[in-house]
Enzyme design. Structure first.
Site, PDB file in Angstrom:
ATOM      1  N   LYS A 164      43.278  46.378  43.827  1.00  0.00           N
ATOM      2  CA  LYS A 164      42.237  45.505  43.309  1.00  0.00           C
ATOM      3  C   LYS A 164      41.235  45.290  44.427  1.00  0.00           C
ATOM      4  O   LYS A 164      41.606  44.917  45.549  1.00  0.00           O
ATOM      5  CB  LYS A 164      42.821  44.157  42.873  1.00  0.00           C
ATOM      6  CG  LYS A 164      41.816  43.280  42.118  1.00  0.00           C
ATOM      7  CD  LYS A 164      41.489  43.866  40.771  1.00  0.00           C
ATOM      8  CE  LYS A 164      40.507  42.993  39.983  1.00  0.00           C
ATOM      9  NZ  LYS A 164      40.263  43.503  38.638  1.00  0.00           N
ATOM     10  N   SER A 233      40.573  49.165  40.926  1.00  0.00           N
ATOM     11  CA  SER A 233      39.913  48.349  39.909  1.00  0.00           C
ATOM     12  C   SER A 233      39.135  47.248  40.611  1.00  0.00           C
ATOM     13  O   SER A 233      39.692  46.512  41.423  1.00  0.00           O
ATOM     14  CB  SER A 233      40.969  47.754  38.969  1.00  0.00           C
ATOM     15  OG  SER A 233      40.383  46.934  37.988  1.00  0.00           O
TER      16      SER A 233
END
Length: 367
Positions: A164, A233
């Site tokens: 992330k 992401s």
């Protein structure tokens, strides 16, 4: 000596704020909240800069877990790695996958390498560092640390690295300019691609997939440089990278295994089948030969060439729907059909994550 055991539990959700499934499993004793190391989820937002379903999901999970961990919700977010991927287009079904890890003593008669998980964080980045060498180098360090945390020594045993990473907002870009620095882009949406791409290149550096030095100009330009196991992401809710390494280790007593393959384009069914076969499953996988599919994790991207196997696609030219949403729907449908379930984790935006237009696909099974 096997020292850890990992469990993987997939839980369907009714919305980004739904924690009832997790709460029920905690109440029944199926999940020990103190053993939760990471939660990966798919939420039904647009997957873009303004996809607040990701932050909403993390907030709901932290509030739900806080009493069990005897800490405030913001403390939970620092203890557990939460990676929410927005966008459940097509048949993709919203869900979370919970990874737990606990200490054990002895092998329990287990032979061979089993699923292991490790986690690490980078430092916070300055806005002008996103999409550049600083993010690549710090990510590489964090991947190495997460491998050590997982007890994985051989890079070939790493099958999926979920990250992330941050994105740029107007405020963050203005702060960089005020200090006399120029960010990699002035587009918040494009910054997601830069951050994903630099993070993926950091994985490739750490695992030895790229031997040569990388410069800032390589990000989003040298698509021949990529990682075969990276999945990144971008989100608005953080300014550092959260790194989760998944692989097989002889230090794990887990009843799970992980394998992977690489899709070369959005219709590469053969690669999905190879990924299933790597963990002993056939296509259309139900329980088979003592192995049960737990989840599939994949990246999806609209081919930057504008074609798929010689035929033109319009994903990059559609101004009504983002190309990442098209790609998630296409790849999600392909994988769901071959796996026999729509509750799979497909993330859009595969810059430097597999070859252009493709991406890694990893499968976890329970033995």
């Amino acid at each position: 000596m096997r020292t850890t055991s990992v469990d993987v539990i997939r839980i369907a959700t009714k919305g980004p704020g739904d924690v009832s499934g997790l709460a029920s499993m905690i109440a029944s004793g199926s999940i020990d909240p103190k053993s939760i190391l990471a939660v990966l989820g798919k939420t039904e937002g647009n997957g873009g800069v303004n996809d607040f379903t990701r932050e909403y999901a993390v907030s709901a999970l932290c509030v739900a877990l806080a009493p069990h961990l005897d800490m405030p919700p913001d403390g939970v977010e620092h203890r557990i790695a939460f990676v929410m991927s927005g966008g459940t287009e097509g048949v993709l079904s919203p869900h979370i996958t919970v990874f737990t890890r606990r200490s054990v003593a002895g092998s329990g008669g287990i032979s061979g390498k089993r699923l292991s998980i490790g986690m690490a964080h980078t430092r916070d980045f300055l806005p002008e560092e996103l999409g550049r060498r600083a993010q690549i180098e710090e990510t590489a360090k964090a991947v190495t640390a997460a491998m050590a945390d997982a007890g994985i020594k051989d890079p070939r045993d790493v099958h999926f690295v979920q990250i992330k990473c941050p994105l740029l907002t107007s405020d963050r870009m203005e702060a960089a300019v005020a200090r006399g620095n120029k960010p990699a882009t002035t587009s918040a949406y494009t910054s997601m691609a830069y951050s994903r791409g630099a993070s993926a290149l950091g994985v490739a550096v750490a695992l030895g997939e790229i031997k040569d030095a990388i410069c800032d100009a390589d990000v989003l330009r040298r698509y021949d440089l990529f990682s075969s196991v990276a999945s990144t992401s971008a989100g608005i809710e953080l300014m550092h990278n959260v790194v989760i390494v998944l692989g097989n280790s002889d230090m794990s007593a887990s009843p799970y295994e992980i394998g992977h393959a690489v899709m070369h384009d959005a219709i590469d069914a053969a690669a999905v089948i190879d990924a299933l076969k790597s963990v002993g499953l056939p296509a259309g996988a139900g329980p088979h030969a003592g192995r049960e599919l737990v989840n599939i994790f994949a990246k999806a991207e609209a081919s930057p060439s504008g074609t798929v196997r010689g035929f033109r696609h319009t994903m990059l030219e559609d101004t009504d729907i983002s190309s990442t949403r098209h790609a998630r729907a296409a790849v999600g449908g392909l994988i769901a059909g071959l796996a026999g379930t729509s509750a799979v984790y497909v993330s859009g935006g595969a810059e430097h994550q597999g070859p252009p237009g493709g991406g890694p696909v990893a499968v976890i099974v329970r033995l």
